[in-house]
Enzyme design. Structure first.
Site, mmCIF file in Angstrom:
data_model
loop_
_atom_site.group_PDB
_atom_site.id
_atom_site.type_symbol
_atom_site.label_atom_id
_atom_site.label_comp_id
_atom_site.label_asym_id
_atom_site.label_seq_id
_atom_site.Cartn_x
_atom_site.Cartn_y
_atom_site.Cartn_z
ATOM 1 N N GLU A 33 20.716 79.843 43.501
ATOM 2 C CA GLU A 33 21.854 79.037 42.716
ATOM 3 C C GLU A 33 22.441 80.084 41.685
ATOM 4 O O GLU A 33 22.042 81.287 41.610
ATOM 5 C CB GLU A 33 20.933 78.216 41.606
ATOM 6 C CG GLU A 33 20.139 77.013 42.015
ATOM 7 C CD GLU A 33 20.794 75.928 42.696
ATOM 8 O OE1 GLU A 33 22.140 75.966 43.019
ATOM 9 O OE2 GLU A 33 20.271 74.652 42.454
ATOM 10 N N ASN A 66 28.104 74.246 44.578
ATOM 11 C CA ASN A 66 28.395 75.286 43.841
ATOM 12 C C ASN A 66 28.279 76.666 44.188
ATOM 13 O O ASN A 66 28.150 77.628 43.690
ATOM 14 C CB ASN A 66 27.109 75.128 42.491
ATOM 15 C CG ASN A 66 25.727 75.298 43.138
ATOM 16 O OD1 ASN A 66 25.540 75.474 44.303
ATOM 17 N ND2 ASN A 66 24.839 74.916 42.376
ATOM 18 N N HIS A 83 25.885 77.561 46.167
ATOM 19 C CA HIS A 83 24.389 78.217 46.623
ATOM 20 C C HIS A 83 24.282 78.446 48.156
ATOM 21 O O HIS A 83 24.964 77.638 48.940
ATOM 22 C CB HIS A 83 23.330 77.458 45.891
ATOM 23 C CG HIS A 83 22.925 76.015 46.455
ATOM 24 N ND1 HIS A 83 22.603 74.844 45.707
ATOM 25 C CD2 HIS A 83 22.920 75.714 47.718
ATOM 26 C CE1 HIS A 83 22.567 74.042 46.413
ATOM 27 N NE2 HIS A 83 22.779 74.212 47.596
ATOM 28 N N ASP A 142 13.796 76.911 52.462
ATOM 29 C CA ASP A 142 13.497 76.586 51.122
ATOM 30 C C ASP A 142 12.773 75.235 51.578
ATOM 31 O O ASP A 142 12.575 74.550 52.543
ATOM 32 C CB ASP A 142 14.524 76.265 50.467
ATOM 33 C CG ASP A 142 15.849 75.673 51.041
ATOM 34 O OD1 ASP A 142 15.772 75.016 52.020
ATOM 35 O OD2 ASP A 142 16.968 75.922 50.623
HETATM 36 C C1 F6R Z 1 19.024 73.600 52.591
HETATM 37 C C2 F6R Z 1 19.772 74.576 51.804
HETATM 38 C C3 F6R Z 1 20.792 74.410 51.019
HETATM 39 C C4 F6R Z 1 21.848 73.346 51.783
HETATM 40 C C5 F6R Z 1 23.217 72.966 50.755
HETATM 41 C C6 F6R Z 1 24.360 72.176 51.606
HETATM 42 O O1 F6R Z 1 17.858 74.150 53.291
HETATM 43 O O2 F6R Z 1 19.319 75.610 51.910
HETATM 44 O O3 F6R Z 1 21.479 75.517 50.637
HETATM 45 O O4 F6R Z 1 22.414 74.145 52.926
HETATM 46 O O5 F6R Z 1 22.834 72.491 49.558
HETATM 47 O O6 F6R Z 1 23.706 70.917 51.717
HETATM 48 P P1 F6R Z 1 24.359 69.881 52.609
HETATM 49 O O7 F6R Z 1 24.345 70.351 53.965
HETATM 50 O O8 F6R Z 1 23.625 68.566 52.399
HETATM 51 O O9 F6R Z 1 25.542 69.676 51.826
#
Ligand code: F6R
Length: 241
Positions: free
Chosen positions: A141, A134, A136, A67
């Site tokens: 989301e 959450n 995702h 992303d």
């Molecule tokens: C990042 C992504 C997100 C993260 C998620 C967890 O490329 O796609 O899904 O993996 O938000 O983020 P952290 O590791 O910062 O807790």
């Protein structure tokens, strides 16, 4: 879904690096799906260390990131392009790397191009994922309806709050992003999900209680035939760090 519990974050990173190494051993020109965020930083450090000692070599491998914020300039310090350059790509040579283009004029065309590029590369062999509090994955989301392909998405309040730690005061935090959809993620031959820290304990519990919560996007992974989850004890037990 295979579940591996490690005592701490460092061991999660070592175990994840071992899976990357095995993938490369089986196929030098593997296609990797990569993630940003805090979770994979230690894994990337371990990969850099192993590349420096010659234990790993990504020179024939390709990488596609999950992303990117949209819109965002590539050289913005908080762009995922800048994140990947800083944490991996400036130090580890790949045959090719791609990240959804946060500067694209037409985000929908960019997402279609991105899905086609993954297909042209032969699909993803090993997809690395983190998870949002959450639930995702990528920036898919929680929602009633999930676009299958890569798409432009609005970030939920929970994600904006969680990611605000990366933005300094006065810096504008994007509220929309381009993300690989559940479809392209699902086409990966092997998915490696890392869950670390007590903040993720609640969502991890939902993932493993035998139900498919439609408001926890990571639950789709329960239906994939080849998923490895590596967790630390804090995420597994909810123990405060
Ligand atoms: C990042 C992504 C997100 C993260 C998620 C967890 O490329 O796609 O899904 O993996 O938000 O983020 P952290 O590791 O910062 O807790």
């Amino acid at each position: 879904m295979r579940k591996i519990i490690c005592p701490d974050y460092d061991e999660v990173c070592t175990a994840a690096a071992d899976i990357f190494a095995l993938q490369l051993k089986q196929k030098q020109d593997s296609v990797f799906g990569l993630a940003t965020g805090s979770t994979p930083v230690g894994l990337y450090e371990e990969i850099i260390r192993r590349c420096e000692t010659g234990e790993m070599d990504f020179s024939q491998a390709k990488a596609f990131n999950l992303d990117e914020y949209y819109p965002i300039e590539k050289n913005h310090p908080q762009s995922y392009k800048a994140f990947m350059d800083l944490h991996l790509f400036n130090k580890v040579k790949f045959a090719g790397t791609q990240i959804p283009n946060g500067e694209a004029d037409d985000p929908h065309a960019e997402c279609a191009r991105y899905d086609a590029a993954i297909e042209t590369a032969g699909g993803i062999d090993l997809q690395l994922l983190g998870i949002g509090i959450n639930g995702h994955i990528g920036f898919n989301e929680p929602a009633d309806v999930y676009p299958v392909g890569s798409h432009l998405t609005s970030l939920t309040e929970s994600t904006l709050i969680a990611n605000s730690r990366f933005f300094s005061e006065g810096e504008t935090q994007p509220t929309t992003a381009l993300t690989m959809g559940i479809g392209p993620i699902f086409k990966a031959k092997h998915i490696l999900l890392l869950i670390t820290g007590s903040a993720k304990a609640e969502v991890a519990k939902k993932l493993f209680d035998g139900k498919l919560y439609t408001d926890v996007p990571a639950c789709f992974l329960l239906l994939h035939p080849n998923v490895t989850v590596i967790m630390d004890e804090a995420a597994n037990s909810g123990r405060k760090e």
